[in-house]
Design an enzyme around this catalytic site. Structure first.
Site, PDB file in Angstrom:
ATOM      1  N   HIS A 345       0.850  -1.188   0.000  1.00 28.29           N
ATOM      2  CA  HIS A 345       0.000   0.000   0.000  1.00 28.29           C
ATOM      3  C   HIS A 345       0.886   1.239   0.000  1.00 28.29           C
ATOM      4  O   HIS A 345       1.814   1.346   0.807  1.00 28.29           O
ATOM      5  CB  HIS A 345      -0.890  -0.009   1.259  1.00 28.29           C
ATOM      6  CG  HIS A 345      -1.999   1.001   1.230  1.00 28.29           C
ATOM      7  ND1 HIS A 345      -1.785   2.357   1.336  1.00 28.29           N
ATOM      8  CD2 HIS A 345      -3.342   0.848   1.103  1.00 28.29           C
ATOM      9  CE1 HIS A 345      -2.943   2.988   1.286  1.00 28.29           C
ATOM     10  NE2 HIS A 345      -3.904   2.100   1.150  1.00 28.29           N
ATOM     11  N   HIS A 388      -0.560   2.218  11.815  1.00 26.36           N
ATOM     12  CA  HIS A 388       0.336   3.356  11.646  1.00 26.36           C
ATOM     13  C   HIS A 388       0.493   4.149  12.937  1.00 26.36           C
ATOM     14  O   HIS A 388      -0.449   4.294  13.712  1.00 26.36           O
ATOM     15  CB  HIS A 388      -0.251   4.283  10.563  1.00 26.36           C
ATOM     16  CG  HIS A 388       0.676   5.328  10.059  1.00 26.36           C
ATOM     17  ND1 HIS A 388       0.242   6.515   9.517  1.00 26.36           N
ATOM     18  CD2 HIS A 388       2.032   5.364   9.996  1.00 26.36           C
ATOM     19  CE1 HIS A 388       1.278   7.234   9.131  1.00 26.36           C
ATOM     20  NE2 HIS A 388       2.379   6.571   9.423  1.00 26.36           N
ATOM     21  N   GLU A 394      -3.328  13.587  12.110  1.00 22.62           N
ATOM     22  CA  GLU A 394      -4.231  13.241  11.021  1.00 22.62           C
ATOM     23  C   GLU A 394      -5.687  13.449  11.466  1.00 22.62           C
ATOM     24  O   GLU A 394      -6.157  12.795  12.388  1.00 22.62           O
ATOM     25  CB  GLU A 394      -4.055  11.784  10.598  1.00 22.62           C
ATOM     26  CG  GLU A 394      -2.653  11.432  10.127  1.00 22.62           C
ATOM     27  CD  GLU A 394      -2.526   9.969   9.743  1.00 22.62           C
ATOM     28  OE1 GLU A 394      -3.576   9.290   9.621  1.00 22.62           O
ATOM     29  OE2 GLU A 394      -1.393   9.478   9.583  1.00 22.62           O
ATOM     30  N   TYR A 403     -15.686   4.610   4.209  1.00 27.16           N
ATOM     31  CA  TYR A 403     -14.225   4.545   4.104  1.00 27.16           C
ATOM     32  C   TYR A 403     -13.757   3.108   4.231  1.00 27.16           C
ATOM     33  O   TYR A 403     -14.206   2.352   5.104  1.00 27.16           O
ATOM     34  CB  TYR A 403     -13.609   5.414   5.195  1.00 27.16           C
ATOM     35  CG  TYR A 403     -12.100   5.440   5.196  1.00 27.16           C
ATOM     36  CD1 TYR A 403     -11.390   5.716   4.031  1.00 27.16           C
ATOM     37  CD2 TYR A 403     -11.378   5.201   6.367  1.00 27.16           C
ATOM     38  CE1 TYR A 403     -10.001   5.757   4.038  1.00 27.16           C
ATOM     39  CE2 TYR A 403      -9.998   5.244   6.379  1.00 27.16           C
ATOM     40  CZ  TYR A 403      -9.316   5.517   5.213  1.00 27.16           C
ATOM     41  OH  TYR A 403      -7.952   5.544   5.225  1.00 27.16           O
ATOM     42  N   HIS A 418      -6.382  11.478  14.877  1.00 28.36           N
ATOM     43  CA  HIS A 418      -5.305  10.632  15.375  1.00 28.36           C
ATOM     44  C   HIS A 418      -4.070  11.522  15.489  1.00 28.36           C
ATOM     45  O   HIS A 418      -3.488  11.933  14.488  1.00 28.36           O
ATOM     46  CB  HIS A 418      -5.049   9.455  14.416  1.00 28.36           C
ATOM     47  CG  HIS A 418      -6.261   8.575  14.232  1.00 28.36           C
ATOM     48  ND1 HIS A 418      -6.622   8.045  13.012  1.00 28.36           N
ATOM     49  CD2 HIS A 418      -7.213   8.175  15.116  1.00 28.36           C
ATOM     50  CE1 HIS A 418      -7.719   7.316  13.149  1.00 28.36           C
ATOM     51  NE2 HIS A 418      -8.102   7.390  14.420  1.00 28.36           N
ATOM     52  N   HIS A 424      -3.142   4.010  15.092  1.00 24.52           N
ATOM     53  CA  HIS A 424      -4.415   3.897  14.403  1.00 24.52           C
ATOM     54  C   HIS A 424      -4.247   2.928  13.241  1.00 24.52           C
ATOM     55  O   HIS A 424      -3.147   2.486  12.938  1.00 24.52           O
ATOM     56  CB  HIS A 424      -4.899   5.258  13.912  1.00 24.52           C
ATOM     57  CG  HIS A 424      -3.911   5.978  13.039  1.00 24.52           C
ATOM     58  ND1 HIS A 424      -2.846   6.685  13.554  1.00 24.52           N
ATOM     59  CD2 HIS A 424      -3.804   6.089  11.686  1.00 24.52           C
ATOM     60  CE1 HIS A 424      -2.133   7.204  12.572  1.00 24.52           C
ATOM     61  NE2 HIS A 424      -2.702   6.848  11.418  1.00 24.52           N
TER      62      HIS A 424
END
Length: 501
Positions: A345, A388, A394, A403, A418, A424
């Site tokens: 990703h 992450h 964020e 989402y 976050h 998260h």
């Protein structure tokens, strides 16, 4: 409305816009073709009752005259002894005079009366939804994951205008120091009638989520629908009308610098948000002839406080303008997303639409990032966003759809924060699905548009947003509690069939 229009142009309307438009923004056939190309992500088109004309090209130097007033722009100079049509010349500086030419921003406005023609400002009463200082007791720092349900949209009978429906969610720094950001949610149910607003503190990046906005600015008109954004730079006066009824959306405010397109690096010369898709208004003005007892109110956001002054004429009296400092809009369905065609990703920075750079190379005061409909083809890959911890804060919002990293709870109009180094990632149901699905090329996020405001600042949260709003989802942390250990000494090869859920 009265007009001082010359006789030769008497047939033109007193409030007009020119026809130097971006063709794709005007032609019905082009709009239909665009919707067909993006069948699950089309952007609403303005009502036929309104007329909007645009120039295109991010950061271009524009020259614009209202229809019916040819020659309103002086030729060969900015401040002739007497301007055409007896207008006043006024410079609006978006940067210091001595900023390098490649980053210098300013526009010259030719208006019926200068913007200084107003009575003194008076400070408005404090609003508990606003934040004066992100370091004061009115704010709360927290390292916890936070998620909000959507703020309620006021009923039309409540008559809440755009400038009255701003709620400060989180932020950092201060406009006094010209350093920091703020994130707001707006809700409104009434037009700004005889009211204009400008922000001395910084630039507004506005993200409509529910309902379109008809925004009159000093430079002209913008129609901004959900799935579009607009930027109102520091100091530019604007008024918001609601052509479709009550609205809700998000605002990213930067106290320093201005938004710009991200550098493309190895991507090359094209991709992401292309410059020609950014649309700027063409000059359009309201009659400026004062009436007995008439009053226009100008709201100024200054040092995170709101002030009001009155004037006896419209502040939207710019007949012509030229320069590169102006409001603009962008249709998010035009974003040309890049993604892996092999494995893993990509980092979310590859989805950056606009950035406001800091003095530290590669680090943003704020990035505006979107997660649009696209193909996922990564082989042998966990395809949703990875788990992450980040050196940046964020804040995520959702314009429409669902989402891909959150199976439930994150709904259109809601948001999540976050903070720096707060863990998260995908919740338990998403992890299970993505770990066991048979991988084949698939469409991702059709009918969805999620976005992120990412910032290098460590933000605090407004107490109204954190406590009094009653919209914080206190069980948010539980969405990760179902993530079980799958460590298995007999599954060295990583066989998904051996995972036990």
């Amino acid at each position: 409305m009265a007009s001082n229009k010359p006789a030769a142009a008497a047939a033109a309307a007193p409030v007009a816009v020119t026809s130097t438009a971006h063709p794709a923004a005007l032609a019905k056939s082009a709009a239909e073709a665009h919707a067909a190309h993006h069948p699950n992500n089309a952007t609403a088109q303005p009502s036929a009752a309104f007329t909007y004309r645009y120039n295109s090209g991010f950061g271009n130097e524009f020259a614009s005259e209202a229809e019916g007033y040819p020659g309103a722009l002086p030729v060969g100079q900015n401040t002739p002894q007497v301007c055409p049509y007896g207008l006043y010349a006024e410079q609006l500086s978006g940067t210091a005079f001595t900023v390098g030419r490649s980053h210098n921003q300013r526009s010259w406005l030719y208006r019926i009366r200068p913007s200084v023609c107003h009575k003194p400002f008076e400070k408005l009463p404090a609003n508990p939804r606003h934040v004066r200082n992100w370091s004061d007791a009115e704010c709360e720092p927290t390292p916890n994951q936070l998620r909000w349900s959507p703020l309620d949209v006021p009923a039309q009978k409540e008559k809440v205008a755009f400038h009255e429906g701003l709620t400060a969610i989180c932020g950092a720094g201060s406009p006094e120091a010209r350093s920091g950001i703020a994130i707001h949610v707006y809700t409104a149910s009434a037009d700004m009638d005889k009211v204009a607003m400008y922000n001395s503190d910084g630039d507004y990046l506005i993200v409509p989520q529910q309902g379109a906005l008809n925004i009159r600015t000093e430079m002209g008109l913008l129609y901004v629908a959900p799935n579009e954004i607009c930027v109102i730079p520091r100091g530019i006066r604007f008024a918001v009308r609601l052509p479709e009824g009550p609205v809700r959306g998000y605002i990213l405010e930067v106290y320093s610098g201005h938004f710009e397109l991200p550098d493309l690096g190895p991507i090359g010369a094209n991709g992401l948000a292309n410059p020609r898709d950014f649309l700027y208004p063409v000059a359009a003005f309201e009659s400026d002839v004062p009436n007995e007892g008439a009053s226009y109110t100008v709201i100024n956001k200054y040092c995170n406080q709101f002030w009001a002054a009155s004037m006896d004429h419209s502040p939207f009296n710019v007949v012509a303008w030229h320069g590169n400092y102006a409001p603009y809009k962008y249709d998010l369905s035009r974003f040309n997303a890049f993604n892996t065609v092999t494995f893993d990703h990509p980092d979310p920075s590859v989805f950056t639409v606009l950035t406001c750079k800091s003095n530290s190379p590669g680090t943003a005061v704020a990035d505006f990032v979107v997660f649009p409909p696209r193909w996922a083809v990564g082989q042998g890959t966990f395809r949703p966003p990875y788990a992450h911890r980040n050196a940046m804060s964020e804040y995520m919002g959702l314009i429409k759809g669902a989402y891909e990293a959150k199976a439930e709870g994150f709904v259109p109009g809601g948001g999540s924060l976050h903070s720096i180094m707060t863990p998260h990632g995908p919740d338990a149901p998403t992890f299970q699905t993505a770990s066991t699905v048979d991988l084949a090329p698939v469409r991702v996020a059709d009918g969805t548009m999620a976005f992120m405001f990412e910032s290098c600042f460590m933000m605090t949260v407004g107490k109204w947003a954190l406590e009094e709003s009653k919209k914080v989802q206190n069980d948010y942390y539980t969405h990760w509690q179902g993530l079980k250990a799958h460590f298995d000494v007999n599954n060295k090869e990583g066989d998904k069939k051996k995972l036990k859920f």
